[in-house]
Design an enzyme around this catalytic site. Sequence first.
Site, PDB file in Angstrom:
ATOM      1  N   LYS A  35      37.053  39.776  34.724  1.00 15.91           N
ATOM      2  CA  LYS A  35      38.002  40.662  35.368  1.00 15.91           C
ATOM      3  C   LYS A  35      38.509  41.752  34.414  1.00 15.91           C
ATOM      4  O   LYS A  35      38.466  42.935  34.747  1.00 15.91           O
ATOM      5  CB  LYS A  35      39.171  39.810  35.865  1.00 15.91           C
ATOM      6  CG  LYS A  35      40.231  40.545  36.586  1.00 15.91           C
ATOM      7  CD  LYS A  35      41.423  39.644  36.778  1.00 15.91           C
ATOM      8  CE  LYS A  35      42.047  39.331  35.423  1.00 15.91           C
ATOM      9  NZ  LYS A  35      43.279  38.554  35.522  1.00 15.91           N
ATOM     10  N   GLN A 245      45.225  31.534  41.410  1.00 17.63           N
ATOM     11  CA  GLN A 245      45.969  31.545  40.155  1.00 17.63           C
ATOM     12  C   GLN A 245      47.390  32.059  40.326  1.00 17.63           C
ATOM     13  O   GLN A 245      48.019  32.509  39.375  1.00 17.63           O
ATOM     14  CB  GLN A 245      45.234  32.379  39.115  1.00 17.63           C
ATOM     15  CG  GLN A 245      43.905  31.772  38.709  1.00 17.63           C
ATOM     16  CD  GLN A 245      43.253  32.533  37.573  1.00 17.63           C
ATOM     17  OE1 GLN A 245      43.718  32.490  36.442  1.00 17.63           O
ATOM     18  NE2 GLN A 245      42.190  33.247  37.882  1.00 17.63           N
ATOM     19  N   ARG A 604      40.828  27.577  31.558  1.00 19.61           N
ATOM     20  CA  ARG A 604      40.929  28.291  30.276  1.00 19.61           C
ATOM     21  C   ARG A 604      39.820  27.862  29.327  1.00 19.61           C
ATOM     22  O   ARG A 604      39.525  28.532  28.348  1.00 19.61           O
ATOM     23  CB  ARG A 604      42.271  28.024  29.565  1.00 19.61           C
ATOM     24  CG  ARG A 604      43.531  28.453  30.272  1.00 19.61           C
ATOM     25  CD  ARG A 604      43.480  29.857  30.736  1.00 19.61           C
ATOM     26  NE  ARG A 604      43.052  29.903  32.135  1.00 19.61           N
ATOM     27  CZ  ARG A 604      42.606  30.982  32.732  1.00 19.61           C
ATOM     28  NH1 ARG A 604      42.516  32.120  32.071  1.00 19.61           N
ATOM     29  NH2 ARG A 604      42.229  30.967  33.987  1.00 19.61           N
TER      30      ARG A 604
END
Length: 672
Positions: A35, A245, A604
């Site tokens: 992103k 998210q 992550r």
Amino acid sequence: MKVAFGMGMLNPQQREAVMRIDGPVLILAGAGTGKTRTITARMSYMVERGIPPQNILAVTFTNKAATEMRERVIDMVPDGLGRKIVLGTFHAFCVRLLREHAERLGYKKNWTIYTQNEQTSLLKRVIVRLMGKDESYDAAKAQSRISSAKNSGVSLGDPKENTEAAIMEAYQSEMRALNAMDFDDLLILGVQLLEEHEDIRDLIRYRHTHVMVDEFQDTNSLQMRLLNAIVGPPYNVCVVGDDDQSIYGWRGADITNILEFERFFPDPHVIKLEENYRSTTPILHTANSLIKNNAGRRPKTLWSKNPGNDFVRLLITNDDKEESEMIGREIEKAHFQDKTPFEDFAVLFRTNDQSRILEQQFRQRRIPYRVIGARSFFDRREIKDICAYLTVLHNPHDDINLLRILNTPTRGIGNTTAELAREESIQRGCSIFVVLCNPDFQRRMPEKTRNSIRNFIDLLNKYAEAARSPHVHLGKMTEQLMVESGYIDFLKKQAKEPDEFIAWENGLKSLVDQLNGYHERSSKEGLAGFLDEISLNDEREDRDKDDITKKSGVCLITMHASKGLEFPVVYLPGVENGLLPHKRSWDEGRVDEERRLFYVGITRARQKLTLSYVRWRLKYGERIAQLPSPFLKELDRKYIEERDYAKESKAPKTAEQNKSFISGLRAMMSEE
DNA sequence: GCCGAGCCTTTTTTT
DNA sequence: AAGGCTCGGC
């Protein structure tokens, strides 16, 4: 056509996102789908297409994201043009806007920003005044209620009938009198400015022809309104987000903003990024199996070409001490045996206080670490004091900060005097500073107090004048102020051990450093600019500053703050009921959000992921029995390997454990 | 007005 | 575990 720099590294969807720069665009970008790379490339592309960089506005949600994006944009956009792109948080954007135009809303030019602490202490005073000393009403609770009322626009009711509404009303009028704005006001007033003043709105629209919003799933309704005001036809607006998210619902983030983007901007072009470049299949498989338990999401499945070498691990230990030992031992081992750099590791936790025990552990083992988030530098007492001085120099009518320094260092203006002054200020409808300056008031004070007050006022006036001078060196001025006010001597006296004083002194030194840095960078905004910067940027402190490990070492961070980051090796301790999901979220019906938070944590990790939970955890000095998180049942076990550490540690000590015992001793001795 | 002793609550996450 | 707050002695 020339191919934009870095464009060759993009997949077709990413490339499309980069090149479609006209009209509304919604990019649904799952975790790890490139992103940031995509949106920085997009900005770079716009500049190449001849859009002036200063016409591009990029909004992020956190300062950290803004900083990171700034770095990457500067790297990517040629000729240093990346610097000219306007980039920052919604709040920072509003501050800039309001510094220019706040007078249009009836604020004086030297308005100040109130941080959460200042808000709370103001609320405490308001509550005491409204309800009397004995009546106790939780200021923190009032604050959060007021904040959500402001963000949602839903009124708390009639001040005459509802206590909270009465508190809010009193708070608002005090804030107004103090010429201060809190974080929510920044957004509210920013929106108001743009919605009610066509000329300013036009100016902003002219200034920013292309707008991008990162982490769009975290915007709340105010921010959405702000965006609506900033972006006019032909709606060159691009938002990037991932509904999975969204973890800031407690702050009013409205997930429907992303689910119903079409409602705000006509016919958006929707692009999905689903190929994950970050994690291995086991990690993604586990993450997908978790998140699919949430209802009402835009369905998507992350996939990766990387099969990986490791399963996800789930470890169980007896208590939190063992848990941190296990993490410390493993990191130590991986570092020395496999030469994995410490920077590759991160430990992600739900609550900040979980970091303490890890820090102890790492210090013992001499593992370098950095704590992100945690306690703010600006929460430190000595920093708050000096910042209060600076704030009052800028705006003497800021009662809260004035009261803070009125008798700090102790100068004979105690509580009684402060109360009298405050009372009179309320009666006369002016600031405390004005009361203190009033000769009539001074005459009513005993001589000793009177002299103290006069000296104090003289001190403030002298430095306020210095601060206003265009050539002032703020760092030097502050150093002098700290000495002349007697603050340094005061600290020396207060310290119980010499070390304590040294720590305070170091804090003040780095504050002065920051002032100097600001001075060199951009002194044109003067003291006001610096104060804006610190209340907004609120840089969190790296705790072990004197260590060589400054910007390196194992990363200790909350799951919230970890969004947008990635690490080769990730530990998620405390996957327990009541902690993840947090107990409070259960009560408030936010379990879905906790699931997303867990999802953020899992995604992550690039290569290795270790989840763990304990049977006993120390809380407020008490040993509490813990149960595993209900989320663990939702995870597909296909790629999960479970181990009970508690049982293994009962076995005879291994050579390795002895070694770490010795290194522990070594550390303890050298800490002495 | 000042200071220390003891009590009490606390943070879930950030601008 | 630790910092903030209240109260009582000076």
